[in-house]
Enzyme design. Sequence first.
Site, PDB file in Angstrom:
ATOM      1  N   ASP A 127      99.630  21.713  48.739  1.00 16.23           N
ATOM      2  CA  ASP A 127      98.362  22.187  48.775  1.00 16.23           C
ATOM      3  C   ASP A 127      98.315  23.634  48.993  1.00 16.23           C
ATOM      4  O   ASP A 127      99.214  24.250  49.562  1.00 16.23           O
ATOM      5  CB  ASP A 127      97.423  21.418  49.644  1.00 16.23           C
ATOM      6  CG  ASP A 127      95.990  21.722  50.074  1.00 16.23           C
ATOM      7  OD1 ASP A 127      95.435  22.540  48.867  1.00 16.23           O
ATOM      8  OD2 ASP A 127      95.546  22.098  50.999  1.00 16.23           O
TER       9      ASP A 127
ATOM     10  N   ASP B 289      94.997  25.957  50.120  1.00 11.17           N
ATOM     11  CA  ASP B 289      94.022  26.504  51.107  1.00 11.17           C
ATOM     12  C   ASP B 289      94.069  25.501  52.284  1.00 11.17           C
ATOM     13  O   ASP B 289      93.890  24.504  52.155  1.00 11.17           O
ATOM     14  CB  ASP B 289      92.753  26.593  50.739  1.00 11.17           C
ATOM     15  CG  ASP B 289      92.662  27.745  49.270  1.00 11.17           C
ATOM     16  OD1 ASP B 289      93.607  28.274  49.293  1.00 11.17           O
ATOM     17  OD2 ASP B 289      91.716  27.584  48.253  1.00 11.17           O
TER      18      ASP B 289
HETATM   19 MG   LIG Z   1      93.544  22.387  51.574  1.00 10.53          MG
END
Ligand SMILES: [Mg+2]
Length: 178
Positions: free
Chosen positions: A17, A19
């Site tokens: 992932d 962010d």
């Molecule tokens: Mg995230």
Amino acid sequence: MVNTLLEVVKIRVAFFDRDGTIIEDYPDEKWSSITAPEFVSNSINTLQKVQEKGYKIIIITNQYLINEGYITLQQYEQINKLMIERLSSQGIKVLDVFYCPHRRDEGCNCIKPRTGMIYKAINKYSNIDINQSFMIGDSKADINLAINLNMKGFGIGVDATDPRIKKLDNLKDLISYI
Ligand SMILES: [Mg+2]
Ligand SMILES: [Zn+2]
């Protein structure tokens, strides 16, 4: 005798992932004014170690911020470009980045935990060994994506009861499990 021409070299992928996992995440409204990535502590170091362990790195990121109007596509691309440059300067090669720009109510098949982005990656890199790969992220959507693909997953601060998922208190703990 082994015919090397017919051998397919499989790659193990660490699906990350973006962010909240590699770079800081913010409330949706705050993203509108963000112009440069801030790295999560330990993320660069962890990515280096993941790479040393022989994994290719692919980023899988929900960016509903784009179609919901919080940021423009150019803003997304700018943050990504700066992130990749910084990682590259630290010897980290990101094989690819897949993003979902769609609104949460758009019904696309790529927003995590739906599997579209990983299937796109598998189509593009047909030598990915999904059984030797894993997904890591800081939200429920990330671990549910791993579950939907029957893949190993790590949730940073995310509780999970599924045996394929391991909860980590900190990103750097990943290294002791791969
Ligand atoms: Mg995230
Ligand atoms: Zn999408």
